[in-house]
Design an enzyme around this catalytic site. Structure first.
Site, PDB file in Angstrom:
ATOM      1  N   ASN A 211       1.001  -1.579  -0.171  1.00  0.00           N
ATOM      2  CA  ASN A 211      -0.163   0.273   0.179  1.00  0.00           C
ATOM      3  C   ASN A 211       0.984   1.494  -0.050  1.00  0.00           C
ATOM      4  O   ASN A 211       0.501   2.103  -0.571  1.00  0.00           O
ATOM      5  CB  ASN A 211      -0.472   0.515   0.893  1.00  0.00           C
ATOM      6  CG  ASN A 211      -0.385   0.582   2.157  1.00  0.00           C
ATOM      7  OD1 ASN A 211       0.613  -0.556   2.555  1.00  0.00           O
ATOM      8  ND2 ASN A 211      -1.048   1.475   3.438  1.00  0.00           N
TER       9      ASN A 211
ATOM     10  N   GLU B 279       3.402  -5.820  12.526  1.00  0.00           N
ATOM     11  CA  GLU B 279       2.667  -4.759  12.083  1.00  0.00           C
ATOM     12  C   GLU B 279       1.405  -4.867  11.413  1.00  0.00           C
ATOM     13  O   GLU B 279       1.524  -4.579  10.130  1.00  0.00           O
ATOM     14  CB  GLU B 279       3.143  -3.395  11.397  1.00  0.00           C
ATOM     15  CG  GLU B 279       4.121  -2.283  12.524  1.00  0.00           C
ATOM     16  CD  GLU B 279       3.842  -2.183  13.306  1.00  0.00           C
ATOM     17  OE1 GLU B 279       2.882  -1.247  13.350  1.00  0.00           O
ATOM     18  OE2 GLU B 279       5.055  -1.704  13.967  1.00  0.00           O
TER      19      GLU B 279
ATOM     20  N   CYS C  92      -3.657   1.536   6.194  1.00  0.00           N
ATOM     21  CA  CYS C  92      -3.935   0.918   7.798  1.00  0.00           C
ATOM     22  C   CYS C  92      -4.500   1.974   8.734  1.00  0.00           C
ATOM     23  O   CYS C  92      -5.126   1.175   9.747  1.00  0.00           O
ATOM     24  CB  CYS C  92      -2.227  -0.008   8.186  1.00  0.00           C
ATOM     25  SG  CYS C  92      -1.007   1.379   8.225  1.00  0.00           S
TER      26      CYS C  92
ATOM     27  N   GLU D  38       7.855   0.277  16.238  1.00  0.00           N
ATOM     28  CA  GLU D  38       8.063   0.907  15.302  1.00  0.00           C
ATOM     29  C   GLU D  38       8.377   2.064  15.836  1.00  0.00           C
ATOM     30  O   GLU D  38       8.014   2.604  16.713  1.00  0.00           O
ATOM     31  CB  GLU D  38       7.987   0.660  14.353  1.00  0.00           C
ATOM     32  CG  GLU D  38       7.762  -0.674  13.307  1.00  0.00           C
ATOM     33  CD  GLU D  38       7.599  -1.082  12.100  1.00  0.00           C
ATOM     34  OE1 GLU D  38       6.603  -0.248  11.085  1.00  0.00           O
ATOM     35  OE2 GLU D  38       8.225  -2.072  10.974  1.00  0.00           O
TER      36      GLU D  38
HETATM   37  P1  NAD Z   1      -0.278  -9.560   3.444  1.00  0.00           P
HETATM   38  O1  NAD Z   1       0.075  -9.589   4.591  1.00  0.00           O
HETATM   39  O2  NAD Z   1      -0.340 -10.638   2.404  1.00  0.00           O
HETATM   40  O3  NAD Z   1       1.252  -9.285   2.529  1.00  0.00           O
HETATM   41  C1  NAD Z   1       2.335  -8.314   3.078  1.00  0.00           C
HETATM   42  C2  NAD Z   1       3.932  -9.308   2.559  1.00  0.00           C
HETATM   43  O4  NAD Z   1       4.115 -10.453   3.241  1.00  0.00           O
HETATM   44  C3  NAD Z   1       4.434  -9.360   1.303  1.00  0.00           C
HETATM   45  O5  NAD Z   1       5.539  -9.104   0.890  1.00  0.00           O
HETATM   46  C4  NAD Z   1       3.857 -10.506   1.057  1.00  0.00           C
HETATM   47  O6  NAD Z   1       4.526 -11.252  -0.056  1.00  0.00           O
HETATM   48  C5  NAD Z   1       4.662 -10.948   2.425  1.00  0.00           C
HETATM   49  N1  NAD Z   1       4.105 -12.951   2.566  1.00  0.00           N
HETATM   50  C6  NAD Z   1       2.835 -13.608   2.423  1.00  0.00           C
HETATM   51  N2  NAD Z   1       2.936 -14.254   3.135  1.00  0.00           N
HETATM   52  C7  NAD Z   1       4.128 -15.341   3.232  1.00  0.00           C
HETATM   53  C8  NAD Z   1       4.385 -16.063   4.139  1.00  0.00           C
HETATM   54  N3  NAD Z   1       3.625 -17.229   4.227  1.00  0.00           N
HETATM   55  N4  NAD Z   1       5.497 -15.458   5.229  1.00  0.00           N
HETATM   56  C9  NAD Z   1       6.346 -14.429   4.660  1.00  0.00           C
HETATM   57  N5  NAD Z   1       5.746 -13.451   4.183  1.00  0.00           N
HETATM   58  C10 NAD Z   1       4.627 -13.311   3.596  1.00  0.00           C
HETATM   59  O7  NAD Z   1      -0.018  -7.533   2.963  1.00  0.00           O
HETATM   60  P2  NAD Z   1      -0.858  -7.119   1.841  1.00  0.00           P
HETATM   61  O8  NAD Z   1      -1.722  -7.437   1.235  1.00  0.00           O
HETATM   62  O9  NAD Z   1       0.473  -6.646   0.895  1.00  0.00           O
HETATM   63  O10 NAD Z   1      -0.906  -5.487   2.730  1.00  0.00           O
HETATM   64  C11 NAD Z   1      -2.505  -4.941   3.160  1.00  0.00           C
HETATM   65  C12 NAD Z   1      -2.558  -5.762   4.474  1.00  0.00           C
HETATM   66  O11 NAD Z   1      -1.224  -4.725   5.341  1.00  0.00           O
HETATM   67  C13 NAD Z   1      -3.544  -4.938   5.415  1.00  0.00           C
HETATM   68  O12 NAD Z   1      -3.604  -5.606   6.453  1.00  0.00           O
HETATM   69  C14 NAD Z   1      -2.695  -3.455   5.859  1.00  0.00           C
HETATM   70  O13 NAD Z   1      -3.518  -3.637   7.054  1.00  0.00           O
HETATM   71  C15 NAD Z   1      -1.972  -4.181   6.591  1.00  0.00           C
HETATM   72  N6  NAD Z   1      -0.650  -2.843   7.036  1.00  0.00           N
HETATM   73  C16 NAD Z   1      -0.401  -2.526   7.978  1.00  0.00           C
HETATM   74  C17 NAD Z   1       0.889  -1.227   8.928  1.00  0.00           C
HETATM   75  C18 NAD Z   1       0.075  -1.069   9.574  1.00  0.00           C
HETATM   76  O14 NAD Z   1       1.814  -0.447  10.114  1.00  0.00           O
HETATM   77  N7  NAD Z   1       0.208  -1.514  10.694  1.00  0.00           N
HETATM   78  C19 NAD Z   1       0.979  -0.493   7.212  1.00  0.00           C
HETATM   79  C20 NAD Z   1       0.332  -1.059   5.867  1.00  0.00           C
HETATM   80  C21 NAD Z   1      -0.410  -1.788   5.325  1.00  0.00           C
END
Ligand code: NAD
Length: 483
Positions: free
Chosen positions: A151, A249, A283, A462
Site C-alpha cells: 500500500n 505491524e 492501515c 516501530e
Molecule cells: P500481506 O500480509 O498479504 O503481505 C505482506 C507481505 O508479506 C508481502 O510482501 C507478502 O509477499 C509477504 N508474505 C505473504 N505470505 C507470507 C508468508 N507466509 N511468510 C512471509 N511473508 C509472506 O499484506 P498486503 O496485502 O501486502 O498488505 C495489506 C495489509 O497490510 C493490510 O492488512 C494492512 O492493514 C496491512 N498494513 C499494516 C500496516 C501497519 O503499520 N500496521 C501498514 C500498512 C499495511
C-alpha cells in the site's frame, strides 16, 4: 516491458530458476513489468551475502554508516520525480500523492535513522553502595529480515530497512510482489550511494516462496513485518520455533469518533482524507465513523455531498483525488464487501461500484468512494478489514457507547477523536484500544514516536529509538571495582 532484478551481494540479477512474475499497472489493468519469481536458492544466496557483509558493516564507525545512509536519502530526494512516477504506475495511487507523501517520506526514513543512530546511547546503572557499575551495550543482531506490503511500497520498505542498517545489521528485504518497482529502483540507488555489497539484499517474489523461507531461516535473527494479520500470525508461528525477535505491524479497523462539540469544518475536511486517502488503502484510515447522534444527520448529508464530488481517475491527472486500487483481486474483494454490506442490511449512501474510465484506462481498477449506513457493529463489514475506499457510518448517544463501539473489534491500530472538550479527549484517548490515537487531526506523524498496534493489529513498536531497540540486543555488563 520493464525488467526488475533482485539485488544480491551488490549485483542486480534474475532469479536462479529463471522464473518471472507479472507486474501490473493497475491504472490500465495491464502487465507492464516482470520481477524475479525467486525461490529458496535466491534467499539462501542473499542470506549468505548478508552474513558475509556483517563484520564489515557492523564494524564501520557510526559516522561512516550514517554518511552512507544520508547519501541514500539524498539520492531518493534527487530522484523524487522519477520515483513518484514509478510508484504511481506500480500501485495506482495518484502521482501527486506519491510526490508529496510516499517518496519524501522514504527519503526522510533514511535521513531520520541516519541521524538518530548518532544520538543513540545506552544506559549505565550505578551501584556505588557496593562498588559496582553496570553498563548496557546495544549491539546489532546480525542478519535481519524485513517484509513489507503494497500500500505504501517504498515508504514502508525503507521504514524498516533504514533503522536496521543504521543499527549495524545487514538486511535481507522482501517487498510486496504486487508492487516491487521502487524497491528495485532503491537497489540501484544503494549501488550509486556506495553501500557495500551484501549489506542490503532485496529478493523479489511471493510470500510463500520467499518470505516464508526468510522467516524460517536459522541465520535470520529478527523479522520486521508489515502486512495482514493472517500472514503476521503465520510469521509469528514460524519465528517462535527459533525464538526470533519479531515486530508485527498488521491490519486495522480504525474508529473515527466524532462528537457534536468538535470543530466541524476541520473535522469534515480531515474525515474525507482519513477515509479515502490512497484509495482507503492506508492501515491508519478510519473505516468506522461513529458520530454523536445530535449531529448525525447533518454530518451524513455533508459527508455524502462532499464525497460525491471526489474525482476518481487516472493517476497522472493532478485533479484526481483517488486513483486505481492496487489489483484486480483487491478490487473484487472491495466490491464483494459492498455486496456483503447490502446483504447485512446496509444502505449505500454513495459509491458502491466500480468506476469505468475510457480509452487506455478502460480496464483499470477504480472504485468509487463508498459510504454505508445502517449496519450493526457486529456485522462483517464493521468487523473485517476491507482496506479500500469504503466506510461505514453509525450514530452513538453517549461517550460510553462510543467507546464500546470503537473497541469492539479484534483490531487496535489507531483511532481518531474529534472534540473540543479537553477532558473528554484525554479520557477517550486513555480508554481506546489503540496503539495510536489522534485528537482533532489524522496522520500527523513524528518519526520519534512509538508506532504500532494492540490486539490483532500488532506486536512491538516501530519508530525512533523503539526501532533501534528492536534491531539491537541489549547486553548488560556488571563491573565490580571495589571489594
Ligand atoms: P500481506 O500480509 O498479504 O503481505 C505482506 C507481505 O508479506 C508481502 O510482501 C507478502 O509477499 C509477504 N508474505 C505473504 N505470505 C507470507 C508468508 N507466509 N511468510 C512471509 N511473508 C509472506 O499484506 P498486503 O496485502 O501486502 O498488505 C495489506 C495489509 O497490510 C493490510 O492488512 C494492512 O492493514 C496491512 N498494513 C499494516 C500496516 C501497519 O503499520 N500496521 C501498514 C500498512 C499495511
Amino acid at each position: 516491458m520493464k525488467v526488475i532484478s533482485n539485488y544480491i551481494n551488490g549485483e542486480l540479477k534474475q532469479a536462479n530458476n529463471g522464473e518471472i512474475l507479472d507486474v501490473y499497472d493497475p491504472s490500465r489493468g495491464i502487465v507492464y513489468a516482470t520481477a524475479p519469481n525467486s525461490d529458496h536458492t535466491d534467499v539462501e544466496e542473499a542470506i549468505i551475502a548478508s552474513a558475509n557483509a556483517y563484520d564489515l558493516w557492523s564494524g564501520y564507525s557510526i559516522t561512516k554508516r550514517s554518511r552512507i545512509l544520508l547519501k541514500i536519502a539524498d539520492l531518493i530526494e534527487e530522484k523524487k520525480e522519477m520515483l513518484a512516477k514509478a510508484e504511481s504506475l506500480d500501485n495506482g495511487k495518484p502521482e501527486w500523492l506519491a510526490t508529496m507523501v510516499d517518496i519524501p517520506r522514504a527519503s526522510d526514513n533514511f535521513r531520520f535513522f541516519a541521524n538518530a543512530i548518532t544520538q543513540y546511547a545506552s544506559e549505565t546503572y550505578d551501584m556505588s553502595d557496593v562498588g559496582a557499575l553496570n553498563y548496557t551495550l546495544r549491539q546489532p543482531l546480525g542478519v535481519v529480515a524485513t517484509i513489507s506490503p503494497w500500500n505504501l511500497p517504498l515508504y514502508l520498505f525503507t521504514w524498516k530497512i533504514a533503522p536496521a542498517l543504521a543499527a549495524g545489521n545487514t538486511v535481507i528485504a522482501k517487498p510486496s510482489e504486487v508492487t516491487p518497482m521502487t524497491a528495485f529502483l532503491l537497489s540501484e540507488i544503494c549501488i550509486e550511494a556506495g553501500l557495500p555489497a551484501g549489506v542490503l539484499n532485496i529478493v523479489h517474489g511471493f510470500g510463500e516462496k520467499v518470505g516464508a523461507v526468510m522467516t524460517g531461516h536459522k541465520k535470520v535473527k529478527a523479522i520486521s513485518f508489515t502486512g495482514s494479520t493472517r500472514v503476521g500470525s503465520e510469521i509469528a508461528k514460524v519465528a517462535a520455533q527459533n525464538f526470533k525477535k519479531v515486530s508485527l505491524e498488521m491490519g486495522g479497523k480504525n474508529p473515527n469518533i466524532i462528537f457534536a462539540d468538535c470543530d466541524y469544518d476541520k473535522m469534515l475536511k480531515t474525515t474525507i482524507n482519513s477515509s479515502f486517502s490512497n484509495q482507503g488503502q492506508i492501515c491508519l484510515c478510519g473505516s468506522r465513523i461513529l458520530v454523536e447522534r445530535s449531529i448525525y444527520d447533518k454530518f451524513r448529508n455533508d459527508f455524502v455531498a462532499k464525497v460525491k464530488e471526489i474525482k476518481v481517475g487516472e493517476p497522472t491527472d493532478s485533479s484526481v483525488k483517488l486513483g486505481a486500487v492496487v489489483s484486480k483481486g483487491h478490487m473484487e474483494k472491495i466490491l464483494s464487501f459492498i455486496e456483503i454490506a447490502k446483504e447485512e442490511g446496509g444502505t449505500i449512501l454513495t459509491g458502491g461500484e466500480r468506476v469505468m474510465l475510457e480509452g487506455e484506462y478502460k480496464d483499470g481498477y477504480y472504485v468509487r468512494p463508498t459510504i454505508i449506513e445502517g449496519l450493526d457493529q457486529q456485522c462483517r463489514v464493521n468487523q473485517e478489514e476491507i482496506f479500500g475506499p469504503v466506510v461505514s457510518i453509525m450514530p452513538f448517544d453517549t461517550d460510553e457507547e462510543a467507546l464500546e463501539l470503537a473497541n469492539s473489534t479484534v483490531y487496535g491500530l489507531s483511532a481518531t477523536v474529534w472534540t473540543e472538550n479537553l477532558s473528554r479527549a484525554h479520557k477517550m484517548a486513555r480508554e481506546l484500544d489503540a496503539g495510536i490515537v489522534w485528537v482533532n487531526t489524522w496522520l500527523l506523524r513524528d518519526l520519534r514516536t512509538p508506532f504500532g498496534g494492540v490486539k490483532q493489529s500488532g506486536v512491538g513498536r516501530e519508530g525512533g529509538y523503539h526501532a533501534l531497540n528492536f534491531f539491537t540486543e541489549p547486553k548488560n555488563i556488571c563491573i565490580k571495582y571495589n571489594s
